[in-house]
Design a protein around this motif. Structure first.
Motif, short mmCIF file in Angstrom:
data_model
loop_
_atom_site.label_atom_id
_atom_site.label_comp_id
_atom_site.label_asym_id
_atom_site.label_seq_id
_atom_site.Cartn_x
_atom_site.Cartn_y
_atom_site.Cartn_z
N GLU A 143 -48.68 -45.87 -13.55
CA GLU A 143 -48.46 -44.48 -13.94
C GLU A 143 -49.63 -44.09 -14.82
N TYR A 144 -50.26 -42.99 -14.50
CA TYR A 144 -51.42 -42.59 -15.31
C TYR A 144 -50.97 -42.36 -16.76
N CYS A 145 -51.59 -43.10 -17.70
CA CYS A 145 -51.09 -43.08 -19.06
C CYS A 145 -52.18 -42.78 -20.08
CU1 CUA Z 1 -51.24 -46.50 -16.93
CU2 CUA Z 1 -50.19 -47.61 -18.75
#
Ligand code: CUA
Length: 177
Positions: A143-145
């Protein structure tokens, strides 16, 4: 009203296709043993993860005979344990992961397996698995974080049960929050 012969045929063909598509969805959802991760893991205060039960000492803990709990904290941009130290677990035992985040939404995907969950602040993702094969498995955040997202990865080392030293490859204090 007369329906043309070809129209009838195409009508039948499209019906068969629709039924086939629904069948593949039902099979994919129920037929191959895929389990969704629900809210079983419970909720915790995301600003106080390190005082939450289990997460004050992240790592591998024996829960019973042939059963282990693994507590993992995800944060920008590491898994603890997992990134600095591998998560070492014995093969052919029941491993229950408890994964949570102390900042933003992350992912926890074990490469080459169907283990895959979102990691949401305040929520504990809980899932149980058995590793039948020893070896090293990659863990990636999917998940882009943030700007270090692409570096957020870890490893799981699955060792033969008789070589397992009892767990608690825990405390890596650097980073964290
Ligand atoms: Cu992407 Cu944590």
């Amino acid at each position: 009203m007369e329906i043309h012969r070809f129209e009838k045929r195409w009508f039948v063909v499209s019906l068969v296709l629709i039924i086939a598509f629904i069948a593949t969805i039902v099979y994919g959802a129920a037929g191959v043993g895929v389990q969704m991760i629900d809210d079983d893991g419970g909720q915790i205060d995301p600003s106080n993860v390190r005082n939450a039960q289990g997460f004050s000492d992240p790592g591998v803990h024996q829960a019973g005979d042939g059963e282990y709990d693994v507590y993992v904290i995800a944060y920008q941009f590491a898994f603890e344990p997992g990134s600095n130290d591998p998560i070492r677990v014995p093969a052919d035992t029941r491993i229950t992961f408890h994964v949570t985040s102390s900042d933003t939404i992350h992912g926890f995907s074990v490469v080459g397996t169907n283990l895959n969950t979102m990691v949401i602040p305040g929520q504990v993702a809980k899932f149980t698995t058995v590793f039948n094969e020893t070896g090293t498995y990659g863990v990636v955040c999917h998940e882009y974080c943030g700007d270090g997202h692409h570096t957020m990865a870890g490893t799981i080392e699955v060792v033969p049960e008789d070589e397992f030293d009892g767990g608690s490859n825990t405390t890596d204090m650097e980073g964290g929050n």
